[in-house]
Design a protein around this motif. Structure first.
Motif, PDB file in Angstrom:
ATOM      1  N   LEU A   1      -8.458  -7.042  -0.726  1.00 20.37           N
ATOM      2  CA  LEU A   1      -7.959  -5.859  -0.018  1.00 20.37           C
ATOM      3  C   LEU A   1      -8.326  -4.593  -0.781  1.00 20.37           C
ATOM      4  O   LEU A   1      -8.774  -3.604  -0.178  1.00 20.37           O
ATOM      5  CB  LEU A   1      -6.438  -5.958   0.148  1.00 20.37           C
ATOM      6  CG  LEU A   1      -5.735  -4.789   0.834  1.00 20.37           C
ATOM      7  CD1 LEU A   1      -6.219  -4.633   2.275  1.00 20.37           C
ATOM      8  CD2 LEU A   1      -4.212  -4.988   0.808  1.00 20.37           C
TER       9      LEU A   1
ATOM     10  N   ALA B   1      -4.445   3.878  -1.113  1.00 20.09           N
ATOM     11  CA  ALA B   1      -3.889   2.538  -0.891  1.00 20.09           C
ATOM     12  C   ALA B   1      -4.514   1.540  -1.848  1.00 20.09           C
ATOM     13  O   ALA B   1      -3.820   0.680  -2.424  1.00 20.09           O
ATOM     14  CB  ALA B   1      -4.120   2.104   0.552  1.00 20.09           C
ATOM     15  N   GLY B   2      -5.832   1.644  -2.048  1.00 21.03           N
ATOM     16  CA  GLY B   2      -6.517   0.775  -3.002  1.00 21.03           C
ATOM     17  C   GLY B   2      -5.963   0.948  -4.407  1.00 21.03           C
ATOM     18  O   GLY B   2      -5.803  -0.029  -5.157  1.00 21.03           O
TER      19      GLY B   2
ATOM     20  N   LEU C   1     -10.684  -1.671   0.823  1.00 21.23           N
ATOM     21  CA  LEU C   1     -10.156  -0.314   0.963  1.00 21.23           C
ATOM     22  C   LEU C   1     -11.047   0.710   0.269  1.00 21.23           C
ATOM     23  O   LEU C   1     -11.325   1.790   0.806  1.00 21.23           O
ATOM     24  CB  LEU C   1      -8.733  -0.235   0.405  1.00 21.23           C
ATOM     25  CG  LEU C   1      -7.631  -0.873   1.262  1.00 21.23           C
ATOM     26  CD1 LEU C   1      -6.344  -1.010   0.452  1.00 21.23           C
ATOM     27  CD2 LEU C   1      -7.377  -0.060   2.530  1.00 21.23           C
ATOM     28  N   ASN C   2     -11.522   0.371  -0.920  1.00 23.89           N
ATOM     29  CA  ASN C   2     -12.361   1.307  -1.669  1.00 23.89           C
ATOM     30  C   ASN C   2     -13.748   1.454  -1.063  1.00 23.89           C
ATOM     31  O   ASN C   2     -14.298   2.561  -1.025  1.00 23.89           O
ATOM     32  CB  ASN C   2     -12.456   0.879  -3.135  1.00 23.89           C
ATOM     33  CG  ASN C   2     -11.282   1.377  -3.944  1.00 23.89           C
ATOM     34  OD1 ASN C   2     -11.262   2.512  -4.388  1.00 23.89           O
ATOM     35  ND2 ASN C   2     -10.274   0.535  -4.096  1.00 23.89           N
TER      36      ASN C   2
ATOM     37  N   ILE D   1       0.823  -1.227   0.000  1.00 21.60           N
ATOM     38  CA  ILE D   1       0.000   0.000   0.000  1.00 21.60           C
ATOM     39  C   ILE D   1       0.853   1.271   0.000  1.00 21.60           C
ATOM     40  O   ILE D   1       0.327   2.373   0.107  1.00 21.60           O
ATOM     41  CB  ILE D   1      -0.985   0.029   1.195  1.00 21.60           C
ATOM     42  CG1 ILE D   1      -0.232   0.043   2.541  1.00 21.60           C
ATOM     43  CG2 ILE D   1      -1.964  -1.139   1.105  1.00 21.60           C
ATOM     44  CD1 ILE D   1      -1.125   0.285   3.742  1.00 21.60           C
TER      45      ILE D   1
ATOM     46  N   CYS E   1      -7.339   5.346   2.297  1.00 21.46           N
ATOM     47  CA  CYS E   1      -7.923   4.075   1.857  1.00 21.46           C
ATOM     48  C   CYS E   1      -8.015   4.017   0.327  1.00 21.46           C
ATOM     49  O   CYS E   1      -7.647   3.010  -0.286  1.00 21.46           O
ATOM     50  CB  CYS E   1      -9.314   3.880   2.461  1.00 21.46           C
ATOM     51  SG  CYS E   1      -9.308   3.382   4.191  1.00 21.46           S
TER      52      CYS E   1
END
Length: 308
Positions: free
Chosen positions: A94, A58-59, A98-99, A8, A55
């Motif tokens: 993941l 990172a996504g 995250l999204n 990430i 988030c």
């Protein structure tokens, strides 16, 4: 755990979070009384805004790595994470989590401040990062521009959520002034990130060529692409210099900061680009640009001197 953090891009996420916190606590909060700046979000809701941003970012990194497995085998064989330390299926899950969390928090915040339409910003950012990873990155320059827009959006987002809802006829001038300062930082981030993305494309030319990704270096060759990026690298130098001369020239400390920690490293980058040939050269240039992004954002701490 370390592989998850690397996936990430935790260092990049720290810079995003730091920038957003600096905008609120170094640029906006100190001038509530002296300049009459009105802000909207509580400390907790601002934390949620930062969390939502992280988030979605990172996504974006996760989905990018999922679609870069083949190119990374050539470009970064020692840094492979997907299917080596984390399975493709786990990474996809993941990305989705995250999204959902990021967009969900964005929906909650937008409705909480009575601006439900602001929710679209999170959705658009999430969608752009997905489309970039799956298709846009294969189109020369377009992918670079899209990623840089999303980076700039993470900065302007603070102004949108903090200043716009609190704007009225009485404070419009002050609110607009601070929105414009944030916008200037967003433009700076866009320029630096665009140059860095194009430098990384030159660095990754071998893997991209084998994967059939039509980046600028693949289409034009390393030498021609290098000349274009060199010319592009001059834009932030002239832009920052103009900004300092126009708005900050009376503040010697601030001028010194920008000259030593922003303009000088950018000139160094341009000189290095002019002579760059090897993968190691481009990797070094990319690192310097990341440092410049950080020093540029840290200049937000100087506004106590600029606006006193």
């Amino acid at each position: 755990m370390i592989h998850f953090l690397n996936l990430i891009r935790w260092k990049n996420l720290l810079i995003i979070a730091l920038t957003q916190y600096l905008i609120k606590y170094a640029l906006l909060l100190p001038f509530r009384e002296s300049h009459g700046v009105f802000i909207t979000l509580s400390d907790f809701n601002f934390f949620l805004l930062v969390l939502a941003t992280l988030c979605i970012a990172a996504g974006g990194y996760v989905i990018n790595d999922i679609h870069d497995i083949e190119t990374d085998k050539i470009n970064k064989p020692n840094q492979l994470i997907i299917n080596k330390h984390i399975t493709d299926k786990t990474a996809t899950t993941l990305f989705m989590v995250l999204n959902i969390v990021g967009v969900g928090i964005g929906f909650y915040l937008a409705n909480g401040i009575g601006k439900s339409g602001f929710f679209a910003i999170f959705f658009i950012a999430s969608a752009l990062l997905y489309i970039y990873s799956t298709s846009l990155k294969q189109i020369a320059v377009v992918g670079n521009v899209v990623v840089s827009i999303v980076v700039a959006l993470s900065i302007i987002l603070v102004g949108i959520f903090e200043l716009v809802p609190a704007m009225n006829a009485n404070n419009k001038t002050v609110q607009t002034t601070f929105i414009n300062i944030i916008k200037d930082y967003a433009v700076f981030a866009f320029m630096i990130n665009l140059v860095r993305e194009m430098v990384k494309d030159i660095e990754d030319i071998d893997g991209d060529h084998n994967a059939g990704i039509q980046t600028l270096p693949v289409l034009l060759g390393r030498a021609r692409a290098n000349k274009i990026v060199f010319i592009l690298s001059l834009v932030p130098i002239f832009s920052v210099t103009y900004y300092v001369i126009t708005y900050l020239f009376k503040q010697q400390l601030v001028v010194g900061y920008f000259l030593i920690l922003v303009i000088a490293p950018l000139i160094y980058v341009s000189i290095k680009l002019f002579n760059a040939e090897t993968k190691a050269h481009y990797k070094h240039i990319s690192l310097i640009l990341k440092i410049v992004m950080l020093t540029g954002m840290l200049s937000l701490l100087l506004y106590n001197f600029i606006l006193k």
